[in-house]
Design a protein around this motif. Structure first.
Motif, mmCIF file in Angstrom:
data_model
loop_
_atom_site.group_PDB
_atom_site.id
_atom_site.type_symbol
_atom_site.label_atom_id
_atom_site.label_comp_id
_atom_site.label_asym_id
_atom_site.label_seq_id
_atom_site.Cartn_x
_atom_site.Cartn_y
_atom_site.Cartn_z
ATOM 1 N N LEU A 11 1.409 -4.175 -1.385
ATOM 2 C CA LEU A 11 -0.365 -5.184 -2.079
ATOM 3 C C LEU A 11 -0.399 -4.199 -2.792
ATOM 4 O O LEU A 11 -0.480 -2.910 -2.943
ATOM 5 C CB LEU A 11 -0.483 -5.153 -1.745
ATOM 6 N N SER A 12 -0.231 -4.664 -4.497
ATOM 7 C CA SER A 12 -1.317 -4.257 -5.660
ATOM 8 C C SER A 12 -1.961 -4.611 -6.318
ATOM 9 O O SER A 12 -1.747 -6.059 -6.526
ATOM 10 C CB SER A 12 0.407 -3.893 -7.075
ATOM 11 N N ILE A 20 -7.239 -6.802 -0.346
ATOM 12 C CA ILE A 20 -7.645 -7.229 1.026
ATOM 13 C C ILE A 20 -6.395 -6.996 1.940
ATOM 14 O O ILE A 20 -4.726 -7.350 1.036
ATOM 15 C CB ILE A 20 -7.925 -8.779 0.946
ATOM 16 N N LEU A 21 -6.317 -6.196 3.098
ATOM 17 C CA LEU A 21 -5.009 -6.295 3.529
ATOM 18 C C LEU A 21 -5.177 -6.971 5.389
ATOM 19 O O LEU A 21 -6.669 -6.705 5.831
ATOM 20 C CB LEU A 21 -4.976 -4.478 4.084
ATOM 21 N N ASN A 22 -4.020 -7.618 5.163
ATOM 22 C CA ASN A 22 -4.286 -8.067 6.746
ATOM 23 C C ASN A 22 -2.983 -8.110 8.332
ATOM 24 O O ASN A 22 -2.505 -7.142 7.369
ATOM 25 C CB ASN A 22 -3.622 -9.876 6.228
ATOM 26 N N CYS A 23 -4.106 -8.543 9.081
ATOM 27 C CA CYS A 23 -2.872 -7.910 10.420
ATOM 28 C C CYS A 23 -3.053 -9.727 11.357
ATOM 29 O O CYS A 23 -4.242 -9.703 11.300
ATOM 30 C CB CYS A 23 -3.527 -6.934 10.737
ATOM 31 N N ASP A 24 -2.087 -9.457 11.993
ATOM 32 C CA ASP A 24 -2.729 -10.525 12.342
ATOM 33 C C ASP A 24 -1.577 -10.298 14.384
ATOM 34 O O ASP A 24 -0.959 -8.987 14.308
ATOM 35 C CB ASP A 24 -1.382 -12.815 12.309
ATOM 36 N N TYR A 25 -2.369 -11.163 15.666
ATOM 37 C CA TYR A 25 -2.661 -9.989 16.885
ATOM 38 C C TYR A 25 -2.141 -11.206 17.730
ATOM 39 O O TYR A 25 -2.318 -12.649 17.488
ATOM 40 C CB TYR A 25 -3.211 -8.907 16.855
ATOM 41 N N ASP A 84 -7.213 5.622 -2.654
ATOM 42 C CA ASP A 84 -6.613 4.686 -2.023
ATOM 43 C C ASP A 84 -5.116 4.255 -2.013
ATOM 44 O O ASP A 84 -4.697 3.419 -0.826
ATOM 45 C CB ASP A 84 -7.727 3.307 -2.253
ATOM 46 N N SER A 85 -4.675 4.507 -2.447
ATOM 47 C CA SER A 85 -2.850 4.381 -2.545
ATOM 48 C C SER A 85 -2.034 4.965 -1.701
ATOM 49 O O SER A 85 -2.558 5.847 -1.263
ATOM 50 C CB SER A 85 -2.762 4.301 -3.942
ATOM 51 N N ALA A 86 -1.785 4.232 -0.559
ATOM 52 C CA ALA A 86 -1.248 4.390 0.705
ATOM 53 C C ALA A 86 -1.131 3.774 1.849
ATOM 54 O O ALA A 86 -0.791 2.461 1.269
ATOM 55 C CB ALA A 86 -2.661 5.262 1.744
ATOM 56 N N VAL A 87 0.055 3.997 2.968
ATOM 57 C CA VAL A 87 0.028 3.199 3.328
ATOM 58 C C VAL A 87 -0.762 2.461 4.763
ATOM 59 O O VAL A 87 -1.719 3.463 5.432
ATOM 60 C CB VAL A 87 1.202 3.726 4.407
ATOM 61 N N TYR A 88 -1.041 1.496 5.220
ATOM 62 C CA TYR A 88 -2.542 1.118 6.036
ATOM 63 C C TYR A 88 -1.869 0.632 6.650
ATOM 64 O O TYR A 88 -1.388 -0.653 7.014
ATOM 65 C CB TYR A 88 -3.052 0.202 5.105
ATOM 66 N N THR A 106 2.409 -1.519 2.065
ATOM 67 C CA THR A 106 1.968 0.341 1.387
ATOM 68 C C THR A 106 0.454 -0.626 0.371
ATOM 69 O O THR A 106 0.977 -1.723 -0.530
ATOM 70 C CB THR A 106 2.785 0.176 0.753
ATOM 71 N N LEU A 107 -0.209 -0.164 0.097
ATOM 72 C CA LEU A 107 -1.251 -0.602 -0.965
ATOM 73 C C LEU A 107 -1.275 0.120 -2.351
ATOM 74 O O LEU A 107 -1.242 2.020 -2.223
ATOM 75 C CB LEU A 107 -2.390 -0.191 -0.544
ATOM 76 N N GLN A 108 -0.962 -0.016 -3.716
ATOM 77 C CA GLN A 108 -0.825 0.393 -4.559
ATOM 78 C C GLN A 108 -2.693 0.233 -5.813
ATOM 79 O O GLN A 108 -2.158 -1.216 -6.277
ATOM 80 C CB GLN A 108 0.247 0.593 -5.488
ATOM 81 N N VAL A 109 -2.759 1.012 -6.055
ATOM 82 C CA VAL A 109 -3.862 0.759 -6.664
ATOM 83 C C VAL A 109 -3.721 1.404 -7.895
ATOM 84 O O VAL A 109 -3.732 2.698 -8.440
ATOM 85 C CB VAL A 109 -5.496 1.374 -6.575
ATOM 86 N N LYS A 110 -4.059 0.508 -9.465
ATOM 87 C CA LYS A 110 -3.263 0.619 -10.622
ATOM 88 C C LYS A 110 -4.562 1.837 -11.481
ATOM 89 O O LYS A 110 -5.729 0.146 -11.341
ATOM 90 C CB LYS A 110 -2.868 0.033 -11.497
ATOM 91 N N PRO A 111 -4.593 2.210 -12.228
ATOM 92 C CA PRO A 111 -5.535 2.783 -12.885
ATOM 93 C C PRO A 111 -5.719 1.978 -14.409
ATOM 94 O O PRO A 111 -5.019 1.824 -14.777
ATOM 95 C CB PRO A 111 -5.403 4.468 -13.348
#
Lengths: 111, 114
Positions: A11-12, A20-25, A84-88, A106-111
């Motif tokens: 996600l960028s 917004i990061l999503n997860c299903d179980y 915040d750029s990291a793996v969640y 993997t979240l990438q937050v661009k300046p």
């Protein structure tokens, strides 16, 4: 059979916007749901958790939402920052000393 | 409090050898869990120890074993190493009175099997 799924590998987003990061179980018996952040060459760091009896938990810029009927949880980060750029990873806990993790986003937050 | 520490941080072994990894939990934590992280399988649970007893075990072959000492420090051992055992091995500790199951991770030991 994967019990926890994060369907978006990456996600960028732009700095200052919402991530917004999503997860299903699959198993409705899980008691707690957790989010971890992981930088390269480091272990996962606990971010925030939510009990199965709640639908929202907030901690600063981080909010986790739980939709039990849909077996879905999401992590909102507002405002997003380059640090915040990291793996969640989302994880579920059934109080047995075992966490079951999703594959990570993997979240990438661009300046 | 000091965090979870793991030694060594990096290790290179050859197929057929065995390896022992060490983990020191956060002071006061008595539960220690081990995980394997690989690019293909993600983070997978190996086993969990509490008060020197294995309470829970993941779906790994018997070549993977562990133990916990009276001071809560833990070791894991992998015998007859295979190429597929190359991974990041993570140790996590958790406190008593922890219904949400939060675990605190060390930096990991990166094992390369040649």
């Amino acid at each position: 059979d994967q019990q926890v799924k994060q369907n978006s590998p990456s996600l960028s987003v732009q700095e200052g916007r919402i991530s917004i990061l999503n997860c299903d179980y699959t198993n409705s018996m899980f008691d707690y749901f957790l989010w971890y952040k992981k930088y390269p060459a480091e272990g996962p760091t606990f971010l925030i958790s939510i009990s199965s009896i709640k639908d929202k938990n907030e901690d600063g810029r981080f909010t986790v939402f739980l939709n039990k009927s849909a077996k879905h949880l999401s992590l909102h980060i507002v405002p997003s920052q380059p640090g915040d750029s990291a793996v969640y990873f989302c994880a579920v806990s059934s109080n047995t000393g075992k966490l079951i993790f999703g594959q990570g986003t993997t979240l990438q937050v661009k300046p | 409090k000091a965090g979870v520490t793991q030694t060594p941080r990096y290790l290179i072994k050859t197929r057929g050898q065995q390896v022992t990894l060490s983990c020191s939990p956060i002071s006061g934590h008595r539960s220690v869990s081990w995980y394997q992280q690989t690019p293909g399988q993600g983070l997978q649970f190996l086993f969990e120890y509490f008060s020197e007893t294995q309470r829970n075990k993941g779906n790994f072959p018997g070549r993977f074993s562990g133990r916990q000492f009276s001071n809560s420090r833990s070791e894991m051992n992998v015998s007859t190493l295979e190429l597929g055992d190359s991974a990041l091995y993570l140790c996590a500790s958790s406190p008593l009175d922890n219904p949400q199951g939060t675990q605190y991770f060390g930096p990991g030991t990166r094992l390369l099997v040649l």
